[in-house]
Design an enzyme around this catalytic site. Structure first.
Site, PDB file in Angstrom:
ATOM      1  N   ILE A   1       0.872  -1.171   0.000  1.00  0.00           N
ATOM      2  CA  ILE A   1       0.000   0.000   0.000  1.00  0.00           C
ATOM      3  C   ILE A   1       0.909   1.221   0.000  1.00  0.00           C
ATOM      4  O   ILE A   1       1.682   1.430   0.942  1.00  0.00           O
ATOM      5  CB  ILE A   1      -0.936   0.037   1.219  1.00  0.00           C
ATOM      6  N   TYR A   2       0.836   2.007  -1.073  1.00  0.00           N
ATOM      7  CA  TYR A   2       1.655   3.215  -1.208  1.00  0.00           C
ATOM      8  C   TYR A   2       0.866   4.421  -0.737  1.00  0.00           C
ATOM      9  O   TYR A   2      -0.349   4.506  -0.946  1.00  0.00           O
ATOM     10  CB  TYR A   2       2.084   3.405  -2.664  1.00  0.00           C
ATOM     11  N   PHE A   3       1.593   5.386  -0.147  1.00  0.00           N
ATOM     12  CA  PHE A   3       0.965   6.567   0.436  1.00  0.00           C
ATOM     13  C   PHE A   3       1.500   7.844  -0.183  1.00  0.00           C
ATOM     14  O   PHE A   3       2.671   7.912  -0.575  1.00  0.00           O
ATOM     15  CB  PHE A   3       1.225   6.610   1.953  1.00  0.00           C
TER      16      PHE A   3
END
Length: 178
Positions: free
Chosen positions: A36-38
């Site tokens: 999960i990239y932010f």
């Protein structure tokens, strides 16, 4: 830690697996990964070429920060990673302080070891097959020799084109904008 990594698109896994075995590479594990990239509330990671992610694997959960790429030929960059106990709690903390999830990347990855290389064959949801070869170095070490060794290994495996510097997240994002 500096991660020197080169990624190339490949036609398929079977032929590459045979070539890896023929040079003495050893399959070390296979795992599913969800990243999960932010996005940061204060820095545009797309402009600074940085990344912050939570990775969940079969057995572990990590927070990873990747710094800007250090050269134009490979994905050579600083990487800081630590184990955590809960992806949900980390995501909640990130969101509470203004970070927003922007993309989830899911892949099945086969790892091989060969000399001081870590080789992975990646089956990424939504993308063609890829192979990555990486070497990790301590900060301050010259990465140009490591990069040359990686390209030499790709050539030994018959791969001389299809190299990609962008991340899987960026590749998936580019498919959504086209």
């Amino acid at each position: 830690m500096i991660e020197v990594e080169v990624k190339a698109r490949i036609d398929g896994f079977e032929e590459i697996e045979e070539k890896l075995e023929s040079i003495g590479a050893v399959k070390s594990k296979t795992e599913f990964q969800e990243d999960i990239y932010f996005a940061s509330p204060i820095v545009d990671f797309a402009k600074t070429d940085e990344a912050l992610r939570i990775r969940t694997t079969n057995n572990d959960i990590f927070i990873t920060y990747k710094g800007p790429k250090l050269n134009k030929d490979a994905k050579t960059r600083k990487e800081v990673e630590m184990n955590i106990e809960s992806a949900e709690k980390a995501r909640d903390i990130f969101e509470e302080i203004g970070f927003k999830p922007v993309r989830t990347v899911r892949k099945n990855r086969q790892y091989y070891t060969y000399e001081n290389f870590e080789i992975s064959l990646d089956d990424v949801e939504g993308l063609p097959p890829y192979m990555e070869i990486e070497i990790s170095l301590e900060d301050g070490n010259d990465y140009s020799e490591a990069q040359k060794m990686i390209f030499d290994l790709f050539e030994r495996l018959g791969i001389t084109e299809g190299f990609e510097r962008t991340s899987y997240m960026e590749l998936l994002e580019s498919l959504n904008t086209n």
